[in-house]
Write a protein that holds these residues in place. Structure first.
Motif, short mmCIF file in Angstrom:
data_model
loop_
_atom_site.label_atom_id
_atom_site.label_comp_id
_atom_site.label_asym_id
_atom_site.label_seq_id
_atom_site.Cartn_x
_atom_site.Cartn_y
_atom_site.Cartn_z
N LYS A 1 17.92 -2.34 57.35
CA LYS A 1 17.85 -3.73 57.83
C LYS A 1 19.06 -4.09 58.68
CE LYS A 1 19.79 -5.89 53.68
NZ LYS A 1 19.55 -6.80 52.56
N LYS A 2 20.13 -3.30 58.54
CA LYS A 2 21.34 -3.62 59.31
C LYS A 2 21.39 -2.88 60.65
CE LYS A 2 24.11 -4.50 55.24
NZ LYS A 2 24.54 -3.57 54.19
N THR A 3 20.45 -1.97 60.88
CA THR A 3 20.47 -1.24 62.15
C THR A 3 20.06 -2.18 63.29
OG1 THR A 3 18.19 -0.59 61.74
CG2 THR A 3 19.89 1.02 61.19
N SER A 4 20.52 -1.86 64.48
CA SER A 4 20.14 -2.70 65.62
C SER A 4 18.71 -2.34 66.04
CB SER A 4 21.08 -2.45 66.79
OG SER A 4 20.85 -1.16 67.31
N ALA A 5 18.09 -3.28 66.73
CA ALA A 5 16.73 -3.04 67.22
C ALA A 5 16.72 -1.79 68.12
CB ALA A 5 16.23 -4.26 67.98
N GLN A 6 17.77 -1.63 68.90
CA GLN A 6 17.84 -0.47 69.80
C GLN A 6 17.87 0.83 69.00
OE1 GLN A 6 17.38 -1.00 72.93
NE2 GLN A 6 17.64 -3.21 72.82
N ASP A 7 18.61 0.85 67.90
CA ASP A 7 18.69 2.07 67.10
C ASP A 7 17.36 2.35 66.39
OD1 ASP A 7 21.22 2.65 67.87
OD2 ASP A 7 22.20 1.78 66.10
N ARG A 8 16.71 1.30 65.97
CA ARG A 8 15.39 1.52 65.35
C ARG A 8 14.41 2.05 66.40
NH1 ARG A 8 16.59 -3.49 62.86
NH2 ARG A 8 14.98 -4.58 64.03
N ALA A 9 14.48 1.48 67.59
CA ALA A 9 13.60 1.93 68.68
C ALA A 9 13.80 3.43 68.92
CB ALA A 9 13.87 1.14 69.95
N LYS A 10 15.04 3.87 68.84
CA LYS A 10 15.33 5.29 69.07
C LYS A 10 14.58 6.16 68.05
CE LYS A 10 19.84 5.51 70.40
NZ LYS A 10 21.25 5.66 70.02
N VAL A 11 14.59 5.72 66.81
CA VAL A 11 13.89 6.49 65.76
C VAL A 11 12.38 6.51 66.06
CG1 VAL A 11 13.31 6.56 63.30
CG2 VAL A 11 15.65 6.02 64.01
N LEU A 12 11.85 5.38 66.48
CA LEU A 12 10.41 5.35 66.78
C LEU A 12 10.06 6.27 67.95
CD1 LEU A 12 10.66 2.48 65.10
CD2 LEU A 12 8.38 2.19 66.06
N TYR A 13 10.93 6.30 68.96
CA TYR A 13 10.68 7.21 70.08
C TYR A 13 10.70 8.66 69.60
CZ TYR A 13 11.00 3.58 73.71
OH TYR A 13 10.76 2.49 74.51
N GLN A 14 11.62 8.95 68.68
CA GLN A 14 11.69 10.33 68.17
C GLN A 14 10.43 10.68 67.38
OE1 GLN A 14 15.39 10.01 66.07
NE2 GLN A 14 16.55 11.04 67.67
N GLY B 1 9.37 -0.07 72.22
CA GLY B 1 9.63 -0.96 73.36
C GLY B 1 9.56 -2.42 72.95
N ALA B 2 8.60 -2.74 72.08
CA ALA B 2 8.40 -4.14 71.68
C ALA B 2 9.61 -4.66 70.91
CB ALA B 2 7.13 -4.27 70.84
N ILE B 3 10.16 -3.82 70.00
CA ILE B 3 11.29 -4.32 69.20
C ILE B 3 12.55 -4.34 70.06
CG2 ILE B 3 12.13 -2.13 68.13
CD1 ILE B 3 11.72 -5.56 66.39
N ALA B 4 12.66 -3.37 70.96
CA ALA B 4 13.86 -3.31 71.79
C ALA B 4 13.93 -4.51 72.74
CB ALA B 4 13.90 -2.01 72.58
N ALA C 1 5.87 -2.05 61.28
CA ALA C 1 6.59 -2.35 60.04
C ALA C 1 8.04 -1.87 60.12
CB ALA C 1 5.89 -1.70 58.84
N ILE C 2 8.23 -0.61 60.50
CA ILE C 2 9.60 -0.10 60.50
C ILE C 2 10.36 -0.57 61.74
CG2 ILE C 2 9.00 1.86 59.01
CD1 ILE C 2 9.43 3.70 61.44
#
Ligand code: NAD
Length: 494
Positions: A74-87, A131-134, A179-180
């Motif tokens: 929950k503390k990660t930035s949207a950009q960092d979460r986006a990176k995981v989703l791209y992976q 892309g949407a979260i970023a 969700a994630i």
């Protein structure tokens, strides 16, 4: 044409483990009570692995790991979460064939669909929500000279995702991606008929997802889905499945007053106006293909166009065109890329379809075609086309198999009335060369998704969900993010 090797054969891209524990906190954790259930492949009718038969105690274990994972996610930035989703999307793309074979073996669908649609679409969903979260932004309202109201999107916490068996990896992705992306951790409960392909995916994702962000617990609905929905720490349930199960889920979540989204059953009308016959310029051919969509995934599709409403003046010609296409359709080995109709998911499902075919005949629906499919497995069900009226049970109840019910209408009003005469409202198709009429009819249909001169297109950036007893909430568009978020409003006096 290519025939993929079967699990166990030399050259097969997938080797299933004989026994699968639950996937929790990026580890394989055995079910607390030590029980497993047999998982049968509809392709050969044999048990190919066992999966954890989880209970409330396993929900507890998953919750512990998911909750712990959430403290950092929950503390990660949207950009960092986006990176995981791209992976995640990249891993899916790189392993497309492997995942497709796993999906076919678990579910029975033709590999063509899994290769060309299910797996690439699932990857697209992760990319889309990355892309949407970023790019999602909070907003502020200027109240007056000194007051400003800020609005922040915040995640909900640990969310429970309960999915059906017809598109295991795709349905999981429709829910997991938003969700994630939104900063939640997920506990996913696959359907007991198809528990394994998702675990093949999890094995691949272990390296790219932080522990606890995605957890998968297998087992039967009442034994593990119910305690998940009732758990006091679960902050949302996203459910896809039958309407009757959705009704139960709504009752469970009432206890904890948490949000729920429900993607339920359907009996989608596909409306064919007479003007499609006016010219042979390709629209008629497309319309026939649209009607044939009742065979997609052996009819095991929530948006299956299971009711065809055909303008009376063209019925005969319409049937003749359909028959021509139907004659060419063959059942086949689901692992052969030329196969159009694979295996139904289970023998119970075949029984259910056969029961409805009997009901239709007993009701007096005219069975106009049972195609000449080669049918050499008890998991294969011949397509069936009924001609009857919209009040018959086979026109009103979801069959979830290759059964098309055709009835006729006189004019536009008649078509709309008949299309809406259903307790479901998931999707509809309209075929006409008159765009104004197409628009007018689309707006009057009680369905969350209308396809005009197309059918079963599922772009990631197009909101999908039901009206009426087909449920509520939307998936597949950035508005789905909001179903996994809450708004924090802070009013500041400067
Ligand atoms: P189902 O309702 O039997 O099961 C769906 C999931 O719910 C499974 O994981 C199951 O184990 C679980 N479950 C069952 N009973 C439960 C309970 N009491 N508590 C908690 N969980 C429980 O549906 P199914 O047979 O797997 O799937 C077919 C249905 O799904 C069809 O009606 C179809 O239309 C629908 N569907 C809808 C969509 C959509 O987007 N609207 C998409 C695909 C499938």
């Amino acid at each position: 044409e290519k025939v993929y090797s079967r699990p166990g054969e030399a050259g097969c891209l997938v080797s299933f483990r004989p026994k699968y524990d639950n996937f929790i906190g990026n580890q394989w954790i055995a079910p607390v009570r030590g029980n497993y259930f047999d998982n049968v492949s509809p392709v050969d009718g044999k048990v190919f692995c066992q999966c954890a038969r989880s209970t409330a105690e396993d929900v507890e274990v998953a919750m512990e790991h998911a909750y712990k994972g959430w403290q950092s996610w929950k503390k990660t930035s949207a950009q960092d979460r986006a990176k995981v989703l791209y992976q995640i999307a990249q891993v899916m793309d790189e392993n497309r064939e492997k995942l497709a074979v796993a999906e076919v073996w678990d579910n029975g669908k033709p590999i063509r669909e899994a290769l060309l649609e299910d797996i690439p679409d699932a990857a697209t969903h992760f990319r889309y929500f990355a892309g949407a979260i970023a790019t999602q932004e909070g907003f502020l309202s200027e109240i007056n000279e000194t007051l400003v109201a800020y609005h922040f999107h915040e995640p909900l916490g640990v969310v429970g995702l309960i999915i059906p068996w017809n598109y295991p990896i795709l349905m999981a992705s429709w829910k997991l991606a938003p969700a994630i992306a939104a900063g939640n951790c997920a506990i996913l409960k696959p359907a007991e008929q198809t528990p394994a392909s998702i675990l093949v995916l999890m094995e691949l994702l272990m390296e790219v997802i932080p522990p606890g962000v995605i957890n998968v617990i297998n087992g039967y609905g009442p034994e593990v889905g119910k305690p998940l929905a009732l758990h006091p720490k679960v902050k949302k349930i996203a459910f896809t499945g039958e309407t009757a199960t959705g009704q139960e889920i709504m009752k469970y979540v009432a206890d904890n007053i948490i949000p729920v989204t429900l993607e339920l059953g359907g009996k989608s009308p596909n409306i064919f106006f007479e003007d499609i016959m006016d010219k042979d310029d390709g629209l008629l051919e497309k319309a026939i293909e649209g009607a044939m969509m009742f065979l997609l995934n052996q009819g095991e599709v929530c948006t299956c166009p299971s009711r065809a409403l055909v303008q009376e003046s063209i019925l005969e010609r319409f049937l003749e065109r359909m028959q021509r296409v139907l004659n060419k359709i063959r059942h086949g080995d689901p692992l052969n890329t030329s196969t159009i109709i694979g295996a139904q998911v289970s023998l119970e499902q075949v029984q259910r379809i056969k029961k409805y075919i009997k009901i239709g005949k007993a009701e007096g629906a005219k069975c106009i075609t049972i195609s000449n499919c080669k049918n050499d497995s008890p998991y294969q069900q011949d397509p069936c086309i009924f001609l009857g009226n919209n009040h018959m049970r086979v026109f009103q109840e979801e069959i979830f198999g290759p059964v098309l019910c055709i009835c006729t209408f006189q004019d536009e009003d008649d078509a709309i009335q008949m299309a809406n005469d259903s307790s479901y409202g998931l999707a509809a198709g309209v075929w006409t060369r008159d765009n104004i009429r197409g628009y007018r009819v689309s707006r009057q249909l009680e369905a969350g998704r209308v396809w005009l001169n197309c059918y079963n297109e599922f772009p990631a950036h197009s909101a999908f969900g039901g009206y009426k007893k087909s449920g509520f909430g939307r998936e597949c568009h950035k508005i789905a993010l909001e179903h996994y978020q809450q708004i924090k409003n802070v009013i500041v006096n400067y």
